[in-house]
Scaffold this active site. Structure first.
Site, PDB file in Angstrom:
ATOM      1  N   TYR A 161     -13.631   5.922  11.006  1.00 45.33           N
ATOM      2  CA  TYR A 161     -12.941   6.154   9.428  1.00 45.33           C
ATOM      3  C   TYR A 161     -13.386   5.801   8.234  1.00 45.33           C
ATOM      4  CZ  TYR A 161      -8.540   6.528   6.925  1.00 45.33           C
ATOM      5  OH  TYR A 161      -7.506   6.587   5.793  1.00 45.33           O
ATOM      6  N   THR A 169      -5.249  10.875   0.217  1.00 50.38           N
ATOM      7  CA  THR A 169      -6.401  10.491   0.937  1.00 50.38           C
ATOM      8  C   THR A 169      -6.845  11.575   1.946  1.00 50.38           C
ATOM      9  OG1 THR A 169      -5.582   9.002   2.416  1.00 50.38           O
ATOM     10  CG2 THR A 169      -6.248   8.014   0.407  1.00 50.38           C
ATOM     11  N   HIS A 228       0.706  -1.235   0.040  1.00 51.07           N
ATOM     12  CA  HIS A 228      -0.127   0.223   0.101  1.00 51.07           C
ATOM     13  C   HIS A 228       0.770   1.099   0.057  1.00 51.07           C
ATOM     14  CE1 HIS A 228      -3.574   2.283   0.206  1.00 51.07           C
ATOM     15  NE2 HIS A 228      -4.254   1.453   1.213  1.00 51.07           N
ATOM     16  N   SER A 248     -12.213   6.789   4.128  1.00 53.89           N
ATOM     17  CA  SER A 248     -11.416   7.399   3.415  1.00 53.89           C
ATOM     18  C   SER A 248     -11.953   8.074   2.202  1.00 53.89           C
ATOM     19  CB  SER A 248     -10.195   6.496   3.151  1.00 53.89           C
ATOM     20  OG  SER A 248      -9.145   7.230   2.602  1.00 53.89           O
TER      21      SER A 248
END
Length: 670
Positions: free
Chosen positions: A492, A505, A377, A494
């Site tokens: 959360y 992001t 990632h 994104s």
């Protein structure tokens, strides 16, 4: 993180019904031949704005309000005001100065890279997400080695189009019928390049940053003590193929960089299977080391490459591979629609024996042809990966290049193009692999996964009742947690900021005062509960707030990344970290108990990732034409995923009942 949500409509070039497989022909070598160069808009993309400090402070206070008592809110307001008038002002000024001196990028790009690469936790579950592709309904294309061949070819067609500047620029079309057209492209072609993005805005078409695309292939994350590094070999000619823990370097491009013919690639993959069938599974599966804590892996890798042969093979054949292809065996599991969890869990993290988690992209192909993408990632977010994922699926569906009836070019004995990687394993490496395997197995064994498909909430229903699908599902998550665990927690979601140059992001905070008010009202005893009409009005208010937060985040006007960058500035310049970051409010908000991600795609069967905190819920969700779905991951004895998923179904029931009742009442009044 990966949890970037981008709703967009892509334009694709039409292809002939009969596709030539002449190896050097344009229709074979390139996935697309765009009229606009791939990076046409890159120069003119606006820069990611740094929000005003006072707005960031206000947004932070609004986000923490539903998590705090009135007394805690008063103390937090004092801490925020002290920050705004003191240390925050100085850090903001320094951040602005740094941003002005680096106009080629965004203020968040380098700190975000550093955050990923400096974190020492293992990649599986903590960072590497999973996207599972829909199966091919045609059996002759679903067979493992056939599907692998077609996926490899389509991947290379995508890569070669990108390298040749022929891949369609990434553009979000507000109304694709009006802007995703030949006329739009003609106008863009004559627009001055320095103003092309702004010319596109006139069509309500929003170009997106494509700087991450170059790292899709040929990239590897190399473990180093304290901070990893990314290395890239964009001119590589081979892929890394893994089978039962063994590794093979398989050439897929010829010496001139052209994609090898389908029969050649098919033959080379079949040669891998033949070679692998002649020996036992790897006694020391080195890929397990990539599932280690990063400093541990760095130390073990340093020892491993002290052997020159190992160093050469690892760097030239593994790190430099264009991407990784993991051909799993029957014992690793196959897809069962009625019992998906075992295979999904295996694809997400599994035993790690047949994985190399450090590669930017890994294609995971189960024995029954079930295909998934597991990606490292740090180099990029969901925008680039989802584009690749969608293009891959569409290309293999339109007209695959091989089938079970295809004749392959034999490659047995062709060790120049199918190279088994035979490393020299000493006792220290053998012991390190055994230890890494045991640690990873313990973590994965402690992971629970629960799925829900809810048929009564879907895209047509949302359209019928005038609802925002994402807002409704996020509201359901809040209601589910409230009724199951009697509280509100850091949440959360994104949102991509790829509308800006080098955007990454921004965080959406779905737990708001509006969602809390609705949940409290809905959970009142029946005699004191507001009528359905009032509850529906509260749902609409939740949707308006959610929509505004989404808009702010997408336009670079959230607050999380700004606060992150301000703290990073203090740390980088040796200044004290302000007291705001030590407050209970900041800690509670950033303890993301509910972490969510959605990726809208017709190619997606499922998506999953691990919880971001030990006692949290990792929720991959989507809303399809026939159901709303969620995959919830938790760590056993840390959070109860079964209780949450059952409560989520109940939350869906309650919210749908309110919507239907209020709609019926509205029709009766008319």
């Amino acid at each position: 993180m990966f949890r970037a949500k981008v709703n967009r409509s892509l334009s694709f070039l039409s292809t002939n019904s009969s596709r030539t497989t002449t190896t050097h022909g344009q229709h074979y070598q390139y996935l697309q031949c765009s009229k606009l160069p791939t990076l046409y808009f890159q120069r003119s993309l606006p820069r990611l704005p740094i929000p005003r400090l006072d707005q960031t402070c206000q947004r932070f206070l609004a986000a923490v309000e539903p998590l705090l008592t009135p007394e805690e809110q008063a103390g937090t307001r004092r801490a925020v005001e002290e920050f705004r008038q003191g240390a925050g002002m100085e850090l903001h000024a320094r951040l602005q100065a740094s941003d002005a001196a680096n106009k080629h990028t965004s203020y968040i790009s380098q700190p975000w890279f550093d955050m990923y690469l400096a974190d020492r936790v293992p990649l599986p579950l903590n960072y590497n997400p999973l996207l599972v592709m829909k199966s091919d309904p045609r059996p002759e294309y679903q067979q493992q080695v056939v599907r692998a061949t077609n996926l490899i070819i389509s991947s290379l067609r995508f890569w070669r189009s990108l390298q040749a500047d022929l891949l369609e620029p990434e553009v979000y079309h507000m109304d694709a019928r009006k802007s995703d057209t030949a006329g739009y492209r003609r106008w863009m072609k004559v627009a001055p390049k320095a103003l092309a993005t702004y010319a596109s805005y006139a069509f309500k078409a929003f170009p997106l940053d494509m700087s991450q695309y170059s790292r899709l292939f040929g990239t590897a994350r190399i473990p180093r003590l304290g901070r990893d590094e990314l290395v890239q070999a964009p001119d590589s000619k081979h892929v890394l193929v893994m089978r039962r823990g063994h590794m093979y370097a398989v050439n897929v491009l010829d010496s001139s960089g052209y994609i090898e013919s389908p029969s050649v690639i098919l033959g080379r993959l079949r040669a891998v299977l033949r070679l692998d069938s002649e020996r036992e599974a790897a006694a020391v599966p080195l890929g397990v080391l990539t599932a280690s804590q990063r400093d541990e892996w760095a130390k073990n890798r340093a020892h491993f490459v002290s052997n020159p042969r190992n160093a050469d093979l690892l760097q030239s054949e593994v790190d430099a591979a264009l991407f990784c292809v993991c051909l799993d065996s029957e014992e690793d599991g196959v897809y069962d629609d009625s019992h998906q969890e075992p295979l999904l869990k295996h694809l997400l993290a599994g035993k790690a024996q047949n994985r190399w988690f450090d590669k930017s992209i890994s294609l995971l192909i189960s024995a029954d042809g079930t295909t998934a993408v597991n990606f490292e990632h740090s180099w990029g977010d969901g925008v680039a990966v989802l584009r690749y994922f969608n293009e891959l699926y569409r290309d293999t569906q339109r007209q695959p290049f091989v089938s079970t009836e295809s004749v392959h070019t034999p490659a047995e004995g062709d060790l120049a193009n199918v190279r088994p990687l035979d490393f020299e394993i000493d006792e220290a490496t053998r012991s390190a692999v055994a230890e890494a395997y045991a640690k990873n197995a313990a973590i994965v064994d402690g992971l629970d996964m629960h799925l829900l498909r809810y048929p009564h909430l879907n895209k047509p229903a949302c359209k019928q009742y005038g609802l925002s699908p994402d807002s409704i599902i996020q509201l359901s998550f809040q209601l589910a947690h409230r009724q199951a665990f009697a509280g509100y927690v850091g949440s959360y979601e994104s949102c991509s900021t790829s509308a800006f140059r080098h955007g990454r992001t921004e965080t959406m905070r779905p737990c708001t005062t509006a969602t809390r008010s609705f949940c409290e009202a809905l959970l009142q005893p029946a005699r004191s509960r507001p009528p359905a009409g009032e509850l529906r009005a509260m749902i609409d208010q939740c949707s308006r707030v959610h929509g505004q937060l989404t808009k702010e985040a997408a336009m670079g006007q959230g607050f999380d990344r700004h606060l992150f960058a301000l703290r990073n500035t203090a740390q980088r310049e040796g200044l004290p970290v302000p007291a705001l970051y030590e407050t209970e409010a900041y800690r509670r908000l950033n303890n993301n108990i509910i972490s969510t991600s959605t990726l809208g795609s017709d190619a997606l069967l499922a998506g999953s990732f691990g919880p971001v905190v030990r006692n949290g819920f990792g929720i991959g969700y989507s809303i399809q034409n026939d159901f709303a779905g969620a995959i919830v991951t938790t760590y056993r004895n840390q959070a109860d995923g079964k209780v949450f998923i059952d409560s989520l179904e109940s939350a869906f029931d309650k919210i749908c009942a309110v919507i239907k009742e209020s709609d019926s009442g509205s029709k009766e009044r008319k």
